[in-house]
Design an enzyme around this catalytic site. Structure first.
Site, PDB file in Angstrom:
ATOM      1  N   ASP A   1      66.679 -54.220  52.794  1.00  0.00           N
ATOM      2  CA  ASP A   1      66.444 -53.193  53.796  1.00  0.00           C
ATOM      3  C   ASP A   1      67.696 -53.139  54.675  1.00  0.00           C
ATOM      4  O   ASP A   1      68.641 -53.920  54.504  1.00  0.00           O
ATOM      5  CB  ASP A   1      65.173 -53.465  54.599  1.00  0.00           C
ATOM      6  CG  ASP A   1      64.649 -52.174  55.245  1.00  0.00           C
ATOM      7  OD1 ASP A   1      65.427 -51.186  55.307  1.00  0.00           O
ATOM      8  OD2 ASP A   1      63.497 -52.137  55.687  1.00  0.00           O
TER       9      ASP A   1
HETATM   10  C1  BGC Z   1      63.661 -49.016  57.033  1.00  0.00           C
HETATM   11  C2  BGC Z   1      63.513 -48.574  55.588  1.00  0.00           C
HETATM   12  C3  BGC Z   1      64.443 -47.432  55.293  1.00  0.00           C
HETATM   13  C4  BGC Z   1      65.863 -47.847  55.628  1.00  0.00           C
HETATM   14  C5  BGC Z   1      66.890 -46.785  55.329  1.00  0.00           C
HETATM   15  C6  BGC Z   1      65.105 -49.233  57.424  1.00  0.00           C
HETATM   16  O1  BGC Z   1      65.246 -49.457  58.777  1.00  0.00           O
HETATM   17  O2  BGC Z   1      62.916 -50.196  57.231  1.00  0.00           O
HETATM   18  O3  BGC Z   1      62.189 -48.218  55.334  1.00  0.00           O
HETATM   19  O4  BGC Z   1      64.315 -47.064  53.950  1.00  0.00           O
HETATM   20  O5  BGC Z   1      65.923 -48.154  57.007  1.00  0.00           O
HETATM   21  O6  BGC Z   1      66.793 -45.710  56.162  1.00  0.00           O
END
Ligand code: BGC
Length: 712
Positions: free
Chosen positions: A262
């Site tokens: 993530d």
């Molecule tokens: C979130 C994810 C997301 C990623 C990219 C993160 O902060 O937890 O769900 O896909 O950002 O935007």
């Protein structure tokens, strides 16, 4: 494309580059608006930037073409970038937030939403979506319940599979399809105290029986990527958790797709206290089986040294790079690096009439009528006022819809007026600021619609609440309506289950969440009865935050509290009962349904046999409508304690006035099983309670026995 041969032509830096994901503005400075956070100060050199393998977020076709072109001009190997983005419930045609859509209990709507989203997003040259988000969510304080599919593993599995199929279509190479990245692996929805990014700690029995189901279903449906979660599992951050990423994912589930961290989560393992620095994080990540690093720079800065010093085997890097390149190849990027990106396709497809219509159909099935004393559907020729903070709102897209535009949405007033309803007064001011004159006008109304709830920033990532009552004293609107003796209908815009105890005196509550681009048009058609509400809750609504976590499929205790029986030494609170305000599966219709006696074709079930369950449901009203019938079961004695109810099937049928429909379900011994601590299916003979009903509380039940398997 022979990927192994291609890998042989790459330098070590170029291989490592394939594992780096950064934002588009690294390639073109003017695109800075797309990503927030610390990615802007990574301190990457141009040489490293132009070796990156993928891009996080892109606005439209023009930007994508610009970035890809610049990259291909500057990179030596000319391997195209892959573009990934969060297309969660729509690109520009926004569908209901996933939690709302799940209340439709209509898996085909997930397929449609995903298909439309893929068609639209692909016009911007996006190739991968970070969806579906399948974290089981049982704590309404957690802001991300808005993105999830509720508290039930079975429902989660069914909807997840449809989303993956809708995004990916039959062939990833074709324009208009997106690879699906399921997230957040694993158990992110169980963060302690509902606080985002917090600790998760649970038994493996629970992990496999409840929390793992959605990720596994996505992979079984063909999802090509999986994103790790921010939390720890068994004390090890999921991003570097070998058990999750190698044992479960690769060995048990045979997943051969790409894993991705993530946002910045590889670097964040330093904060978790499992690595001293980025250098150690890089070793832990690659050894655990993490392929792409999103928005941090542990691999790009340290992997080379570790490989050269022998601390990390080159084979680990090669296998990760192989998976990334294979995905690029399967997506057809080597043939066409600009695949899908086209301003012409954009103009033809994005927010087109057909897509908006589909979003509206989804919205019509995604609202839940929580209460109704008969005031709804609205009768003709009523004088109506709309008040409350969302009386004029167009902010109905909800979190995770950053390509969408709220300003293009309609207000409830316009939507109702369009249907010929007399809206004579609209105000979003606070109750205490009404003048006597305004109160007099409101007194002239036949009824008031109270547009209440949360704003779009009150749920979503990092947007948690410790209290789930209506914020900013909105309950006062309901008491105000009572005070001036006007019937009131609450329309709720929000992203999480709320404690609605103090607004039950309203004559009706329509739970409309954030229903997307066509929200208010759909709400207007539901209020007027052009369409009959049919949604049913997929998260339990508690009576108080103190009851949380409260979910229907809990284990029993040795001292369960039995409703109505006074027994001090049982599990209860001194100040509130254990019952929810609205149970899982609850939702009303303008029609009324009568359930006949359930029928089982046998009470003794042997291995390789199927149990058939039927129930006749009659629409006793004058109004046609959908009814969702739910099938639950309970394993009465197993080697581990099993939930008091588990959803095992559901069906949604349209029943015309006075018509009777037979709902038929089938269960096999496999359906009666559960997972052991490694995720293997265990089926144990014994007695099972089979239940059918309109929600998780109102069920009829019968007992069956599953007999020992006869070994031949
Ligand atoms: C979130 C994810 C997301 C990623 C990219 C993160 O902060 O937890 O769900 O896909 O950002 O935007």
């Amino acid at each position: 494309m022979n990927i192994n041969n291609l890998i042989k032509t790459l330098t070590i830096e170029e291989k490592i580059g394939q594992l780096l994901q950064i934002a588009p503005f690294f390639f073109i400075q003017e695109l800075e608006k797309e990503v927030s956070g610390n990615i802007t100060d990574l301190g990457l050199t141009a040489s490293k930037i132009f070796k990156a393998g993928s891009v996080l977020g892109i606005g439209n076709a023009t930007e994508m073409i610009q970035v890809q072109k610049r990259y291909l001009e500057k990179s030596r190997h000319k391997i195209p970038l892959i573009f990934m983005a969060d297309i969660i419930h729509g690109y520009q045609t926004i569908f209901p937030i996933p939690l709302a859509l799940s209340t439709s209990w209509n898996p085909s709507l997930f397929h449609t939403m995903a298909k439309v989203s893929a068609l639209e997003a692909s016009t911007a040259g996006i190739h991968v979506t970070f969806a579906p988000m399948v974290d089981i969510t049982r704590d309404p304080r957690w802001g991300r319940v808005v993105e999830g599919l509720g508290e039930d593993p079975y429902l989660n599995r069914i909807m997840t599979a449809q989303m993956v199929k809708g995004f990916q279509g039959d062939d990833l190479k074709k324009v208009g399809h997106l690879a699906s990245c399921v997230k957040h692996f694993a158990a992110y929805g169980a963060v302690e105290a509902g606080r985002d990014y917090n600790t998760v700690d649970m038994s493996r029995t629970r992990l496999f029986n409840e929390y793992m189901q959605g990720y596994h279903a996505a992979i079984q449906a063909g999802a090509r990527m999986i994103m790790t979660s921010f939390n720890v599992v068994d004390g090890v951050p999921a991003t570097v958790n070998k058990h999750l990423l190698r044992t479960v994912l690769r060995e048990t589930w045979k997943f051969d797709g790409v894993t991705i961290s993530d946002y910045d989560s590889l670097h964040q393992i330093i904060e978790h206290g499992v690595a001293e620095n980025d250098s150690e994080a890089a070793i832990l990540g690659i050894k655990a089986g993490l392929d792409i690093e999103m928005a941090s720079i542990c691999y790009v800065n340290y992997l080379k040294t570790h490989i050269e010093s022998g601390k990390v085997d080159m084979a680990l890097l090669d296998e990760a790079v192989y998976r990334v390149l294979k995905l690029k190849d399967d997506l057809g990027l080597f043939e066409d690096p600009y695949k899908g990106a086209s301003t012409l396709r954009e103009q033809a497809l994005v927010r087109c009439e057909d897509h908006l219509q589909k979003a509206k159909e989804a919205a019509l099935e995604s609202a839940v009528l929580l209460t109704n004393d008969g005031i709804l559907p609205l009768s003709k020729n009523k004088k109506i006022g709309i008040i409350g903070p969302y009386a004029k709102t167009k902010q109905t897209n909800g979190p995770w819809s950053w390509h969408g535009r709220n300003d293009l949405n309609q207000t409830l007033e316009d939507s109702l007026k369009h249907l010929g309803v007399d809206i004579l007064y609209v105000s979003d001011q606070k109750v205490e600021s009404y003048t006597d004159e305004e109160i007099n006008v409101l007194k002239q109304m036949d009824l008031l619609i109270l547009a209440l709830g949360e704003n779009e920033r009150e749920s979503g990532e990092a947007h948690n609440r410790s209290d789930i009552k209506l914020p900013r004293h909105q309950e006062e609107y309901v008491s105000f309506a009572k005070r001036i003796m006007k019937p009131s209908i609450v329309v709720l815009y929000h992203g999480r289950p709320l404690d609605l105890t103090n607004i039950l005196s309203a004559n009706a509550i329509l739970d409309a969440y954030f229903l997307g681009s066509m929200a208010n048009q759909a709400i207007a058609e539901l209020l007027t009865g052009i369409h009959n509400p049919s949604g049913k809750l997929t998260m339990t609504y508690p009576k108080s935050i103190g009851q949380v976590p409260l979910y229907y499929n809990h284990l029993n205790t040795g001292r369960p509290k039995v409703k109505g029986i006074d027994n001090e030494f049982t599990g209860y609170y001194l100040d509130i009962d254990n019952e929810p305000l609205f149970p899982f599966g609850h939702g009303l219709s303008y029609a009324s349904f009568f359930y006949g006696q359930m029928r089982l074709d046998r009470h003794d079930l042997h291995f390789h046999e199927t149990l058939k369950i039927e129930v006749d449901v009659t629409n006793t009203s004058e109004i046609d409508g959908h009814e969702i019938v739910q099938l639950y079961m309970r394993d009465l004695a197993a080697s581990i304690s099993r939930p008091v109810k588990e959803l095992k099937g559901f069906q949604k049928h349209w029943i015309k006035s006075k018509e009777t429909i037979t709902y038929s379900f089938q269960l096999t011994p496999d359906d009666l099983g559960f997972s052991d601590e490694q995720g293997h299916l265990i089926i144990e003979p014994g007695r099972f309670q089979i239940m059918v009903g309109k929600d998780s509380e109102h069920v009829q039940s019968e007992i069956i026995r599953l007999h020992e398997e006869v070994k031949s």
